[in-house]
Design a protein around this motif. Structure first.
Motif, mmCIF file in Angstrom:
data_model
loop_
_atom_site.group_PDB
_atom_site.id
_atom_site.type_symbol
_atom_site.label_atom_id
_atom_site.label_comp_id
_atom_site.label_asym_id
_atom_site.label_seq_id
_atom_site.Cartn_x
_atom_site.Cartn_y
_atom_site.Cartn_z
ATOM 1 N N PRO A 29 -45.117 -11.485 53.622
ATOM 2 C CA PRO A 29 -43.711 -11.677 53.270
ATOM 3 C C PRO A 29 -42.776 -10.940 54.231
ATOM 4 C CG PRO A 29 -44.646 -9.998 51.878
ATOM 5 C CD PRO A 29 -45.766 -10.513 52.742
ATOM 6 N N ASP A 30 -41.467 -11.105 54.001
ATOM 7 C CA ASP A 30 -40.469 -10.455 54.850
ATOM 8 C C ASP A 30 -40.195 -9.023 54.432
ATOM 9 O OD1 ASP A 30 -39.839 -12.775 56.472
ATOM 10 O OD2 ASP A 30 -38.974 -13.618 54.639
ATOM 11 N N ALA A 31 -40.373 -8.731 53.144
ATOM 12 C CA ALA A 31 -40.108 -7.378 52.647
ATOM 13 C C ALA A 31 -41.007 -7.082 51.459
ATOM 14 C CB ALA A 31 -38.640 -7.237 52.235
ATOM 15 N N GLN A 55 -33.327 -10.162 39.215
ATOM 16 C CA GLN A 55 -32.246 -9.781 40.124
ATOM 17 C C GLN A 55 -32.664 -9.994 41.579
ATOM 18 O OE1 GLN A 55 -31.732 -5.772 38.208
ATOM 19 N NE2 GLN A 55 -29.578 -6.173 38.653
ATOM 20 N N LEU A 56 -33.885 -9.630 41.885
ATOM 21 C CA LEU A 56 -34.371 -9.826 43.255
ATOM 22 C C LEU A 56 -34.416 -11.309 43.607
ATOM 23 C CD1 LEU A 56 -37.250 -7.183 43.321
ATOM 24 C CD2 LEU A 56 -35.079 -7.062 44.573
ATOM 25 N N ARG A 57 -34.881 -12.122 42.685
ATOM 26 C CA ARG A 57 -34.970 -13.577 42.924
ATOM 27 C C ARG A 57 -33.600 -14.201 43.136
ATOM 28 N NH1 ARG A 57 -39.391 -14.881 38.288
ATOM 29 N NH2 ARG A 57 -41.225 -14.460 39.572
ATOM 30 N N ALA A 58 -32.585 -13.631 42.488
ATOM 31 C CA ALA A 58 -31.229 -14.179 42.576
ATOM 32 C C ALA A 58 -30.517 -13.782 43.864
ATOM 33 C CB ALA A 58 -30.406 -13.714 41.371
ATOM 34 N N GLY A 59 -31.141 -12.935 44.665
ATOM 35 C CA GLY A 59 -30.514 -12.493 45.906
ATOM 36 C C GLY A 59 -30.338 -13.624 46.895
ATOM 37 N N ALA A 60 -29.278 -13.521 47.675
ATOM 38 C CA ALA A 60 -28.984 -14.556 48.671
ATOM 39 C C ALA A 60 -30.131 -14.678 49.661
ATOM 40 C CB ALA A 60 -27.694 -14.205 49.414
ATOM 41 N N GLU A 66 -43.136 -8.700 46.587
ATOM 42 C CA GLU A 66 -43.006 -9.288 47.913
ATOM 43 C C GLU A 66 -41.800 -10.223 47.897
ATOM 44 O OE1 GLU A 66 -46.642 -11.388 48.648
ATOM 45 O OE2 GLU A 66 -47.829 -9.548 48.795
ATOM 46 N N LEU A 67 -40.969 -10.121 48.922
ATOM 47 C CA LEU A 67 -39.824 -11.017 49.069
ATOM 48 C C LEU A 67 -39.999 -11.847 50.335
ATOM 49 C CD1 LEU A 67 -36.764 -8.662 48.391
ATOM 50 C CD2 LEU A 67 -37.914 -10.166 46.773
ATOM 51 N N THR A 68 -39.820 -13.143 50.196
ATOM 52 C CA THR A 68 -39.800 -14.040 51.342
ATOM 53 C C THR A 68 -38.423 -14.676 51.375
ATOM 54 O OG1 THR A 68 -42.157 -14.459 51.095
ATOM 55 C CG2 THR A 68 -40.911 -16.024 52.441
ATOM 56 N N VAL A 90 -33.248 -15.468 49.131
ATOM 57 C CA VAL A 90 -34.606 -15.221 48.648
ATOM 58 C C VAL A 90 -35.256 -16.563 48.315
ATOM 59 C CG1 VAL A 90 -36.041 -14.159 46.855
ATOM 60 C CG2 VAL A 90 -34.075 -12.919 47.780
ATOM 61 N N ALA A 91 -36.316 -16.889 49.039
ATOM 62 C CA ALA A 91 -37.016 -18.151 48.817
ATOM 63 C C ALA A 91 -38.111 -17.997 47.778
ATOM 64 C CB ALA A 91 -37.615 -18.657 50.128
#
Length: 149
Positions: A106-108, A126-131, A74-76, A133-134
């Protein structure tokens, strides 16, 4: 937007049979819908031409493969990112098998397929480092069931 295709009950049955098994023979389909092979073949070609059938695919049982982990992350996001930005971001990671953008929290939801725990840790990093990503939350898939129709 193009016009919607008009299909009848036989077309629907053919689609259901192909959804169950895209490699089903024309002879088998014909017997099940009460037609001969030639009209079934013409109907399938028509459904393809109309864009009703877009492609044929395979459903892989990842649990039967000796190695590999499937996970959902889950990405927020802290900022309002549009769909194109999210897709561009995750498409750069080869282990990402798909992404769903969601309304709500979450958003995605990102589907990941990796060889092992270390790979999973790297991809989630890598996902956490995305612009934008909270936060992330990763769930490992134990088993999957999909409705065919």
């Amino acid at each position: 937007m193009s016009e919607l295709a008009v299909i009848d009950d036989i077309d629907r049955t053919i689609l259901d049979l192909l959804r169950e098994n895209a490699r089903r023979s024309l002879r088998d389909i014909a017997a099940l819908v009460g037609l001969t092979v030639a009209p079934v073949q013409r109907r399938i070609a028509r459904l393809e031409k109309l864009g009703v059938i877009e492609r044929y695919t395979v459903q892989v049982n990842h649990g039967r493969i000796a190695t590999g982990i499937e996970a959902m992350t889950e990405l927020t996001f802290s900022d309002d990112l549009d769909l194109a930005q999210v897709l561009e971001f995750v498409a750069q990671i080869p282990e990402v098998a798909g992404v769903l953008t969601l309304a709500g929290d979450p958003d995605a939801l990102v589907r990941i397929r990796v060889e092992g725990v270390e790979d999973l840790r790297r991809v989630v990093g890598q996902l956490r480092a995305g612009a934008g990503v909270a936060s992330t939350k990763t769930l490992v898939v134990l088993e999957e069931w999909t409705r065919l129709s």
